[in-house]
Design a protein around this motif. Structure first.
Motif, PDB file in Angstrom:
ATOM      1  N   THR A   1       7.283   3.341   0.057  1.00  0.00           N
ATOM      2  CA  THR A   1       6.008   2.400  -0.229  1.00  0.00           C
ATOM      3  C   THR A   1       6.114   2.093  -1.673  1.00  0.00           C
ATOM      4  O   THR A   1       7.063   2.167  -2.015  1.00  0.00           O
ATOM      5  N   ALA A   2       5.186   1.030  -1.786  1.00  0.00           N
ATOM      6  CA  ALA A   2       5.151  -0.051  -3.293  1.00  0.00           C
ATOM      7  C   ALA A   2       4.171  -0.538  -3.850  1.00  0.00           C
ATOM      8  O   ALA A   2       2.781   0.151  -2.144  1.00  0.00           O
ATOM      9  N   ALA A   3       4.184   0.134  -5.409  1.00  0.00           N
ATOM     10  CA  ALA A   3       1.869  -0.184  -4.607  1.00  0.00           C
ATOM     11  C   ALA A   3       2.609  -2.073  -5.589  1.00  0.00           C
ATOM     12  O   ALA A   3       0.737  -1.870  -6.202  1.00  0.00           O
ATOM     13  N   LEU A   4       3.209  -2.162  -6.069  1.00  0.00           N
ATOM     14  CA  LEU A   4       3.494  -3.306  -7.012  1.00  0.00           C
ATOM     15  C   LEU A   4       4.296  -5.089  -6.067  1.00  0.00           C
ATOM     16  O   LEU A   4       5.150  -3.977  -5.767  1.00  0.00           O
ATOM     17  N   ALA A   5       4.040  -6.006  -6.088  1.00  0.00           N
ATOM     18  CA  ALA A   5       4.470  -6.674  -4.648  1.00  0.00           C
ATOM     19  C   ALA A   5       6.831  -6.758  -5.724  1.00  0.00           C
ATOM     20  O   ALA A   5       7.194  -6.281  -4.875  1.00  0.00           O
ATOM     21  N   GLY A   6       6.671  -5.860  -7.014  1.00  0.00           N
ATOM     22  CA  GLY A   6       7.959  -6.362  -7.493  1.00  0.00           C
ATOM     23  C   GLY A   6       9.034  -4.759  -6.767  1.00  0.00           C
ATOM     24  O   GLY A   6       9.591  -5.073  -6.702  1.00  0.00           O
ATOM     25  N   GLN A   7       8.255  -3.614  -6.698  1.00  0.00           N
ATOM     26  CA  GLN A   7       8.270  -3.001  -5.720  1.00  0.00           C
ATOM     27  C   GLN A   7       8.584  -2.762  -4.734  1.00  0.00           C
ATOM     28  O   GLN A   7       9.234  -2.150  -4.281  1.00  0.00           O
ATOM     29  N   ALA A   8       7.845  -3.925  -4.053  1.00  0.00           N
ATOM     30  CA  ALA A   8       8.277  -3.927  -2.533  1.00  0.00           C
ATOM     31  C   ALA A   8       9.171  -4.415  -2.050  1.00  0.00           C
ATOM     32  O   ALA A   8       9.708  -4.296  -1.332  1.00  0.00           O
ATOM     33  N   LEU A   9       9.235  -5.906  -3.434  1.00  0.00           N
ATOM     34  CA  LEU A   9      10.900  -6.346  -3.236  1.00  0.00           C
ATOM     35  C   LEU A   9      11.668  -6.013  -3.543  1.00  0.00           C
ATOM     36  O   LEU A   9      13.159  -5.519  -2.679  1.00  0.00           O
ATOM     37  N   SER A  10      11.904  -4.964  -4.451  1.00  0.00           N
ATOM     38  CA  SER A  10      13.436  -4.284  -4.697  1.00  0.00           C
ATOM     39  C   SER A  10      12.831  -3.736  -3.535  1.00  0.00           C
ATOM     40  O   SER A  10      14.428  -3.127  -3.276  1.00  0.00           O
ATOM     41  N   ALA A  11      12.077  -2.965  -2.899  1.00  0.00           N
ATOM     42  CA  ALA A  11      12.295  -1.889  -2.358  1.00  0.00           C
ATOM     43  C   ALA A  11      12.536  -2.036  -0.882  1.00  0.00           C
ATOM     44  O   ALA A  11      13.664  -1.384   0.186  1.00  0.00           O
ATOM     45  N   THR A  12      12.535  -3.129  -0.725  1.00  0.00           N
ATOM     46  CA  THR A  12      12.784  -3.816   0.592  1.00  0.00           C
ATOM     47  C   THR A  12      14.276  -4.270   0.481  1.00  0.00           C
ATOM     48  O   THR A  12      14.698  -4.271   1.771  1.00  0.00           O
ATOM     49  N   LEU A  13      14.411  -4.536  -0.600  1.00  0.00           N
ATOM     50  CA  LEU A  13      16.284  -5.132  -0.350  1.00  0.00           C
ATOM     51  C   LEU A  13      17.081  -3.802  -0.784  1.00  0.00           C
ATOM     52  O   LEU A  13      17.915  -4.276   0.022  1.00  0.00           O
ATOM     53  N   SER A  14      16.396  -2.389  -1.311  1.00  0.00           N
ATOM     54  CA  SER A  14      17.241  -1.743  -1.477  1.00  0.00           C
ATOM     55  C   SER A  14      17.145  -0.623  -0.067  1.00  0.00           C
ATOM     56  O   SER A  14      18.125   0.254   0.684  1.00  0.00           O
ATOM     57  N   LEU A  15      15.960  -0.569   0.838  1.00  0.00           N
ATOM     58  CA  LEU A  15      15.925   0.183   2.041  1.00  0.00           C
ATOM     59  C   LEU A  15      16.003  -0.021   3.207  1.00  0.00           C
ATOM     60  O   LEU A  15      16.331   0.202   3.990  1.00  0.00           O
ATOM     61  N   ARG A  16      15.952  -1.885   3.161  1.00  0.00           N
ATOM     62  CA  ARG A  16      16.321  -2.820   4.377  1.00  0.00           C
ATOM     63  C   ARG A  16      15.444  -2.426   5.542  1.00  0.00           C
ATOM     64  O   ARG A  16      15.655  -2.047   6.121  1.00  0.00           O
ATOM     65  N   PRO A  17      14.219  -2.269   6.103  1.00  0.00           N
ATOM     66  CA  PRO A  17      13.359  -1.223   6.794  1.00  0.00           C
ATOM     67  C   PRO A  17      13.441  -2.670   7.808  1.00  0.00           C
ATOM     68  O   PRO A  17      13.338  -4.477   7.550  1.00  0.00           O
ATOM     69  N   ASP A  18      12.691  -2.364   8.743  1.00  0.00           N
ATOM     70  CA  ASP A  18      12.772  -3.286  10.060  1.00  0.00           C
ATOM     71  C   ASP A  18      11.875  -4.438   9.652  1.00  0.00           C
ATOM     72  O   ASP A  18      11.236  -5.190  10.267  1.00  0.00           O
ATOM     73  N   VAL A  19      10.718  -3.473   9.189  1.00  0.00           N
ATOM     74  CA  VAL A  19       9.403  -4.409   9.371  1.00  0.00           C
ATOM     75  C   VAL A  19       8.571  -3.904   7.316  1.00  0.00           C
ATOM     76  O   VAL A  19       8.419  -2.705   7.400  1.00  0.00           O
ATOM     77  N   ALA A  20       8.028  -4.793   7.159  1.00  0.00           N
ATOM     78  CA  ALA A  20       7.319  -4.705   5.423  1.00  0.00           C
ATOM     79  C   ALA A  20       5.681  -4.918   5.794  1.00  0.00           C
ATOM     80  O   ALA A  20       5.628  -6.123   6.353  1.00  0.00           O
ATOM     81  N   VAL A  21       5.051  -4.077   6.244  1.00  0.00           N
ATOM     82  CA  VAL A  21       3.056  -4.177   5.751  1.00  0.00           C
ATOM     83  C   VAL A  21       3.035  -4.072   4.648  1.00  0.00           C
ATOM     84  O   VAL A  21       3.444  -3.129   4.005  1.00  0.00           O
ATOM     85  N   LEU A  22       2.745  -5.674   3.898  1.00  0.00           N
ATOM     86  CA  LEU A  22       2.160  -5.415   2.800  1.00  0.00           C
ATOM     87  C   LEU A  22       0.588  -5.741   2.997  1.00  0.00           C
ATOM     88  O   LEU A  22      -0.099  -7.097   3.542  1.00  0.00           O
TER      89      LEU A  22
END
Length: 146
Positions: free
Chosen positions: A39-60
């Motif tokens: 999960t992420a609360a900020l856009a920067g966190q969402a970007l870094s978490a997506t790149l490190s965790l490599r989810p199939d789907v990102a819900v923004l």
């Protein structure tokens, strides 16, 4: 709940509103075929978490603090093109065409029920697209006003 036997769909949930983020995470976590990987609360966190965790789907959930939804989507699609992006917004119809043209696979209103969000995640993971009817209606109204 889905009774899928295959691998789980890996999902990241990002929203500035902690209650919404935690509620959506809990609801999606009840689905047998979905796995919340972060999960992420900020856009920067969402970007870094997506790149490190490599989810199939990102819900923004829009808006996220730190970066507008469109630039974030462009960055995600450029850096991790295998990740499908779903945008949940209060008034998505105003930017529906732009969101879809920049690589967003699905658009939902924040009022969407948990089962609709889960079905949407499954659809985009399978290569489809999804836009809820209310967002389409709002986009048409917005276009007619301009």
């Amino acid at each position: 709940m889905s009774n899928s036997q295959g691998p789980k769909i890996r999902v990241l949930v990002a929203d500035a509103d902690q209650v919404f983020r935690e509620t959506l995470t809990a609801i999606l976590g009840l689905e047998d075929d979905l796995q919340i990987v972060g999960t992420a609360a900020l856009a920067g966190q969402a970007l870094s978490a997506t790149l490190s965790l490599r989810p199939d789907v990102a819900v923004l959930a829009s808006p996220l603090r730190g970066l507008a939804t469109l630039p974030l989507t462009i960055a995600l699609r450029h850096q991790l093109p295998t990740c499908a992006v779903v945008v949940i917004a209060t008034h998505p119809g105003e930017s529906l065409n732009e969101l879809l043209s920049k690589g967003v696979r699905a658009v939902l209103r924040k009022e969407a029920q948990g089962q609709e969000v889960a079905a949407c995640i499954r659809a985009v993971h399978g290569g489809g697209r999804y836009v809820d009817p209310e967002s389409i209606t709002e986009a048409i109204r917005h276009r007619n006003r301009t």
